[in-house]
Design a protein around this motif. Structure first.
Motif, PDB file in Angstrom:
ATOM      1  N   PHE A 188      42.880  25.176  93.306  1.00  0.00           N
ATOM      2  CA  PHE A 188      42.098  25.737  92.209  1.00  0.00           C
ATOM      3  C   PHE A 188      43.009  26.341  91.152  1.00  0.00           C
ATOM      4  O   PHE A 188      42.672  26.336  89.964  1.00  0.00           O
ATOM      5  N   PHE A 189      44.148  26.860  91.560  1.00  0.00           N
ATOM      6  CA  PHE A 189      45.170  27.311  90.609  1.00  0.00           C
ATOM      7  C   PHE A 189      45.611  26.126  89.749  1.00  0.00           C
ATOM      8  O   PHE A 189      45.764  26.251  88.530  1.00  0.00           O
ATOM      9  N   ALA A 190      45.797  24.969  90.377  1.00  0.00           N
ATOM     10  CA  ALA A 190      46.218  23.765  89.651  1.00  0.00           C
ATOM     11  C   ALA A 190      45.144  23.302  88.672  1.00  0.00           C
ATOM     12  O   ALA A 190      45.451  22.824  87.577  1.00  0.00           O
ATOM     13  N   ILE A 191      43.876  23.448  89.063  1.00  0.00           N
ATOM     14  CA  ILE A 191      42.780  23.095  88.152  1.00  0.00           C
ATOM     15  C   ILE A 191      42.841  23.976  86.907  1.00  0.00           C
ATOM     16  O   ILE A 191      42.560  23.527  85.791  1.00  0.00           O
ATOM     17  N   GLY A 192      43.240  25.244  87.084  1.00  0.00           N
ATOM     18  CA  GLY A 192      43.416  26.132  85.936  1.00  0.00           C
ATOM     19  C   GLY A 192      44.465  25.610  84.974  1.00  0.00           C
ATOM     20  O   GLY A 192      44.305  25.709  83.749  1.00  0.00           O
ATOM     21  N   ILE A 193      45.546  25.049  85.508  1.00  0.00           N
ATOM     22  CA  ILE A 193      46.587  24.457  84.653  1.00  0.00           C
ATOM     23  C   ILE A 193      46.018  23.284  83.860  1.00  0.00           C
ATOM     24  O   ILE A 193      46.319  23.112  82.667  1.00  0.00           O
ATOM     25  N   MET A 194      45.179  22.492  84.499  1.00  0.00           N
ATOM     26  CA  MET A 194      44.558  21.353  83.819  1.00  0.00           C
ATOM     27  C   MET A 194      43.630  21.834  82.698  1.00  0.00           C
ATOM     28  O   MET A 194      43.543  21.200  81.636  1.00  0.00           O
ATOM     29  N   ILE A 195      42.953  22.957  82.919  1.00  0.00           N
ATOM     30  CA  ILE A 195      42.077  23.521  81.888  1.00  0.00           C
ATOM     31  C   ILE A 195      42.895  23.974  80.683  1.00  0.00           C
ATOM     32  O   ILE A 195      42.479  23.814  79.532  1.00  0.00           O
ATOM     33  N   VAL A 196      44.080  24.546  80.935  1.00  0.00           N
ATOM     34  CA  VAL A 196      44.974  24.951  79.832  1.00  0.00           C
ATOM     35  C   VAL A 196      45.294  23.751  78.951  1.00  0.00           C
ATOM     36  O   VAL A 196      45.258  23.842  77.716  1.00  0.00           O
ATOM     37  N   ALA A 197      45.611  22.615  79.577  1.00  0.00           N
ATOM     38  CA  ALA A 197      45.940  21.408  78.813  1.00  0.00           C
ATOM     39  C   ALA A 197      44.749  20.944  77.985  1.00  0.00           C
ATOM     40  O   ALA A 197      44.895  20.567  76.815  1.00  0.00           O
ATOM     41  N   LEU A 198      43.553  20.987  78.577  1.00  0.00           N
ATOM     42  CA  LEU A 198      42.354  20.527  77.876  1.00  0.00           C
ATOM     43  C   LEU A 198      42.014  21.434  76.695  1.00  0.00           C
ATOM     44  O   LEU A 198      41.763  20.950  75.584  1.00  0.00           O
ATOM     45  N   VAL A 199      42.012  22.742  76.911  1.00  0.00           N
ATOM     46  CA  VAL A 199      41.683  23.680  75.830  1.00  0.00           C
ATOM     47  C   VAL A 199      42.763  23.648  74.750  1.00  0.00           C
ATOM     48  O   VAL A 199      42.460  23.714  73.554  1.00  0.00           O
ATOM     49  N   GLY A 200      44.034  23.512  75.163  1.00  0.00           N
ATOM     50  CA  GLY A 200      45.109  23.413  74.187  1.00  0.00           C
ATOM     51  C   GLY A 200      44.955  22.200  73.284  1.00  0.00           C
ATOM     52  O   GLY A 200      45.274  22.255  72.088  1.00  0.00           O
ATOM     53  N   PHE A 201      44.452  21.113  73.832  1.00  0.00           N
ATOM     54  CA  PHE A 201      44.230  19.899  73.047  1.00  0.00           C
ATOM     55  C   PHE A 201      43.083  20.079  72.048  1.00  0.00           C
ATOM     56  O   PHE A 201      43.141  19.561  70.922  1.00  0.00           O
ATOM     57  N   LEU A 202      42.060  20.843  72.431  1.00  0.00           N
ATOM     58  CA  LEU A 202      40.863  20.977  71.606  1.00  0.00           C
ATOM     59  C   LEU A 202      40.956  22.111  70.589  1.00  0.00           C
ATOM     60  O   LEU A 202      40.347  22.039  69.520  1.00  0.00           O
ATOM     61  N   VAL A 203      41.698  23.178  70.924  1.00  0.00           N
ATOM     62  CA  VAL A 203      41.754  24.366  70.064  1.00  0.00           C
ATOM     63  C   VAL A 203      43.205  24.611  69.668  1.00  0.00           C
ATOM     64  O   VAL A 203      44.059  24.789  70.529  1.00  0.00           O
ATOM     65  N   ARG A 204      43.471  24.695  68.359  1.00  0.00           N
ATOM     66  CA  ARG A 204      44.850  24.773  67.873  1.00  0.00           C
ATOM     67  C   ARG A 204      45.184  26.103  67.187  1.00  0.00           C
ATOM     68  O   ARG A 204      46.233  26.207  66.570  1.00  0.00           O
ATOM     69  N   THR A 205      44.316  27.090  67.320  1.00  0.00           N
ATOM     70  CA  THR A 205      44.606  28.441  66.823  1.00  0.00           C
ATOM     71  C   THR A 205      44.736  29.359  68.024  1.00  0.00           C
ATOM     72  O   THR A 205      43.816  29.445  68.841  1.00  0.00           O
ATOM     73  N   TRP A 206      45.850  30.080  68.139  1.00  0.00           N
ATOM     74  CA  TRP A 206      46.207  30.734  69.404  1.00  0.00           C
ATOM     75  C   TRP A 206      45.182  31.750  69.882  1.00  0.00           C
ATOM     76  O   TRP A 206      44.884  31.811  71.074  1.00  0.00           O
ATOM     77  N   TRP A 207      44.612  32.549  68.976  1.00  0.00           N
ATOM     78  CA  TRP A 207      43.700  33.593  69.439  1.00  0.00           C
ATOM     79  C   TRP A 207      42.340  33.005  69.841  1.00  0.00           C
ATOM     80  O   TRP A 207      41.693  33.510  70.775  1.00  0.00           O
ATOM     81  N   ILE A 208      41.913  31.933  69.183  1.00  0.00           N
ATOM     82  CA  ILE A 208      40.682  31.255  69.617  1.00  0.00           C
ATOM     83  C   ILE A 208      40.924  30.547  70.948  1.00  0.00           C
ATOM     84  O   ILE A 208      40.074  30.562  71.850  1.00  0.00           O
ATOM     85  N   TYR A 209      42.088  29.937  71.068  1.00  0.00           N
ATOM     86  CA  TYR A 209      42.521  29.303  72.316  1.00  0.00           C
ATOM     87  C   TYR A 209      42.495  30.300  73.474  1.00  0.00           C
ATOM     88  O   TYR A 209      42.002  30.011  74.573  1.00  0.00           O
ATOM     89  N   GLN A 210      42.996  31.520  73.232  1.00  0.00           N
ATOM     90  CA  GLN A 210      43.019  32.550  74.268  1.00  0.00           C
ATOM     91  C   GLN A 210      41.604  32.978  74.653  1.00  0.00           C
ATOM     92  O   GLN A 210      41.307  33.207  75.835  1.00  0.00           O
ATOM     93  N   ILE A 211      40.704  33.095  73.697  1.00  0.00           N
ATOM     94  CA  ILE A 211      39.322  33.485  73.991  1.00  0.00           C
ATOM     95  C   ILE A 211      38.636  32.427  74.845  1.00  0.00           C
ATOM     96  O   ILE A 211      37.961  32.750  75.841  1.00  0.00           O
ATOM     97  N   PHE A 212      38.805  31.166  74.499  1.00  0.00           N
ATOM     98  CA  PHE A 212      38.187  30.090  75.283  1.00  0.00           C
ATOM     99  C   PHE A 212      38.721  30.069  76.714  1.00  0.00           C
ATOM    100  O   PHE A 212      37.967  29.840  77.657  1.00  0.00           O
ATOM    101  N   LEU A 213      40.021  30.298  76.877  1.00  0.00           N
ATOM    102  CA  LEU A 213      40.594  30.333  78.220  1.00  0.00           C
ATOM    103  C   LEU A 213      40.036  31.505  79.018  1.00  0.00           C
ATOM    104  O   LEU A 213      39.804  31.393  80.228  1.00  0.00           O
ATOM    105  N   SER A 214      39.807  32.622  78.356  1.00  0.00           N
ATOM    106  CA  SER A 214      39.358  33.827  79.055  1.00  0.00           C
ATOM    107  C   SER A 214      37.901  33.739  79.492  1.00  0.00           C
ATOM    108  O   SER A 214      37.530  34.340  80.505  1.00  0.00           O
ATOM    109  N   ILE A 215      37.081  33.014  78.747  1.00  0.00           N
ATOM    110  CA  ILE A 215      35.662  32.932  79.106  1.00  0.00           C
ATOM    111  C   ILE A 215      35.381  31.763  80.054  1.00  0.00           C
ATOM    112  O   ILE A 215      34.245  31.576  80.480  1.00  0.00           O
TER     113      ILE A 215
END
Length: 565
Positions: free
Chosen positions: A231-258
């Motif tokens: 499940f930790f590894a799935i979190g890494i995969m989510i980082v890659a997906l959100v990073g691809f979709l969101v290119r502004t760091w603070w919006i990227y951080q909010i999406f990862l947090s929720i």
């Protein structure tokens, strides 16, 4: 059914740990940049290419040695480097080469960044380049330092206040601090809030592993504990997906947090573990949890707390007396892990494996975005390759043994590091596949060492051995970002270091004893004998006691293994 619900609910939040641990790979990206200019640009020249704006030049930029020539609207001609700018004293024509006099200035007007890939990162937000570049390089190490401290603090608090309360606090803390990171106003507040985020993330991962271990039955415990990593590894995969979709760091951080907000809203429903309640003599509360478990699992006659207490009391009476009928409640410390040459050699080897596993894990993960090709796909694959590696590790441990699985995968990791170094840099796909193989092999070794360490040491120092090994693991995670930065010295330096450590660890592991099918030892003398005389080891501790000892130690002693990465 009850155990399955508790397990998947708890490890679901482990995804957020993987998310926050690797979030900086995109949040702290340094894009192409040049020194800012004191005026409006009328024309831009880069070698033989003439453009009207700097945005059109970035696709041609290939090296930090490059510079850009610009003409301002007032007629001045400037050469823009990354960390300085030069004003041409004489020159009416816009030419790339210039032999005349130039006045050199610092970048007092800030910097111009390539925003074609990332609209904003923490580097562009606070100009963490040139003489402030070292601040950007401290972002991941300071986070990992928070991981180290958080594991120690919350692991102790969980033993005092209970697993449930700490899981509530740390899961809520991950959400609150995760959102707060996006609204920090300067670099220092950003680092401080991320440090607190690292502490609660680390604390949750440690306590969640203990929590599920105390609920899951002994037959499924190996598989269940290993797949917390998945499940930790799935979190890494989510980082890659959100990073691809969101290119502004603070919006990227909010999406990862929720991403794991559902757990924060529902975590209050999780019960305290009966074993912690029993250790605190809260027998009525323990009985209530047991009754709920029985109702979920449709058990008509649930076990009684009085029966559990009587078994535990008998175990304590039998195990609390030494050979001469004296109490054996001596307190042990770290020096007991070096009580003789055989145990000392074992401890040094185990610590080295913990360090190497963590170092290799994060070097392969953090380096994945610098391999060429699509960095988002690279990170996604680096996370995805972990999922089958834990299945292989479980099968190997049960079929081949702990040592016989650990040795080949450590040596394979070293071999893959060498292989990557000889692959031509133009073969991007081959390099990516080799890095995935390296992450796979180090992942097997990294996941296996937790259980192996617990089996190598006797009951009296088992928790101490696992805890000290886990500390070495976290030291490796702190060192890993600095190791990755050595790419600027030599592109293969991180792989060389990981390869040397993996080779050394693999060779030293040959001297460790095999523990598959062996009873757990209770004294340092027995632990020493398991390495010196394997035939007599089973005679000193009768095989009939194997399962019983394991059951008592795990169920009532609560000596669980921390899987903090």
């Amino acid at each position: 059914r009850f155990q399955a619900f508790v397990y998947f609910a708890s490890v679901f939040q482990a995804m957020s740990c993987g998310i926050h641990y690797l979030a900086s790979v995109f949040m702290a990206v340094t894009p192409k940049f040049v020194c800012g200019i004191p005026g409006n640009v009328s024309s831009v020249l880069f070698y033989n290419s003439s453009e009207s704006s700097l945005e059109d030049i970035w696709t041609l930029w290939t090296s930090t040695e490059n510079y850009v020539v610009v003409r301002l609207e007032n007629g001045e001609i400037w050469e823009l480097n990354q960390c300085s700018r030069s004003k041409r004293e004489i020159g009416l024509d816009l030419a790339y080469e210039y032999k005349g006099n130039k006045s050199i200035f610092y970048c007092s007007d800030g910097f111009l960044y390539d925003d074609t890939k990332w609209k904003s990162t923490v580097v562009t937000e606070w100009d963490l380049v040139c003489d402030r570049e070292w601040l950007a390089k401290l972002i991941q190490p300071t986070f990992m330092l928070g991981v180290l401290i958080g594991a120690v603090i919350f692991g102790d608090i969980a033993d005092r206040l209970g697993r449930q309360r700490v899981m509530w606090f740390t899961s809520a803390g991950q959400f609150i601090f995760g959102i707060a990171v996006a609204f920090t106003f300067d670099y220092y507040s950003f680092v401080i809030v991320r440090f607190l985020l690292a502490m609660v993330s680390s604390g949750y991962l440690v306590v969640a592993f203990v929590y599920v271990t105390e609920f899951v039955g002994i037959k499924a415990r190996t598989w269940a504990s290993m797949h917390v990593h998945a499940f930790f590894a799935i979190g890494i995969m989510i980082v890659a997906l959100v990073g691809f979709l969101v290119r502004t760091w603070w919006i990227y951080q909010i999406f990862l947090s929720i991403a794991t907000l559902p757990f924060v809203l529902c975590c209050w429903m999780l019960p305290e573990t009966p074993f912690w309640l029993l250790s605190e003599e809260r027998y009525e509360d323990a009985q209530k949890v047991i009754n709920v478990m029985a109702k979920w699992n449709k058990v008509n006659a649930p076990c009684k707390v009085t029966e559990l207490c009587s078994v535990q009391q008998d175990d304590l009476v039998d195990g609390g007396m030494g050979d001469n009928g004296t109490s054996s409640t001596k307190k042990h410390n770290i020096l007991d892990l070096f009580c003789n040459w055989h145990i000392a050699r074992r401890t040094i080897t185990v610590w080295l494996i913990w360090f190497t596993g963590s170092l290799g894990y994060y070097v392969f993960s953090l380096s994945s975005v610098s391999l060429g090709g699509n960095e988002y796909l690279n990170l996604f694959l680096i996370g995805a390759v972990e999922l089958p590696c834990y299945i292989i590790a479980c099968i190997g441990m049960d079929k081949l043994g702990r040592r016989n699985t650990l040795i080949p995968f450590l040596l394979l990791s070293a071999l893959i590091c060498v292989l990557i170094m000889v692959i031509p840099q133009d073969f991007n796909i081959l390099i990516i596949l080799a890095n995935m193989a390296g992450k796979f092999s180090i992942g097997v070794a990294f996941g296996l060492i937790y259980l192996y360490t617990a089996e190598l040491y006797p009951t009296i120092v088992r928790s101490l051995a696992v805890g000290s090994g886990s500390m070495m693991c976290r030291v490796g995670s702190v060192v890993a970002p600095f190791c990755v930065y050595l790419r600027s010295v030599w592109i293969f330096m991180p792989l060389l270091l990981v390869g040397i450590m993996a080779l050394l660890s693999g060779i030293l592991t040959i001297m460790l004893p095999e523990t598959l099918g062996k009873p757990l030892t209770n004294t340092l003398v027995e632990a020493t004998e398991i390495g010196r005389n394997k035939k007599n080891c089973s005679e000193k501790t009768p095989p009939a006691q194997s399962d019983a000892s394991l059951e008592k130690i795990e169920m009532f002693g609560q000596e669980t293994v921390s899987t903090e990465k």
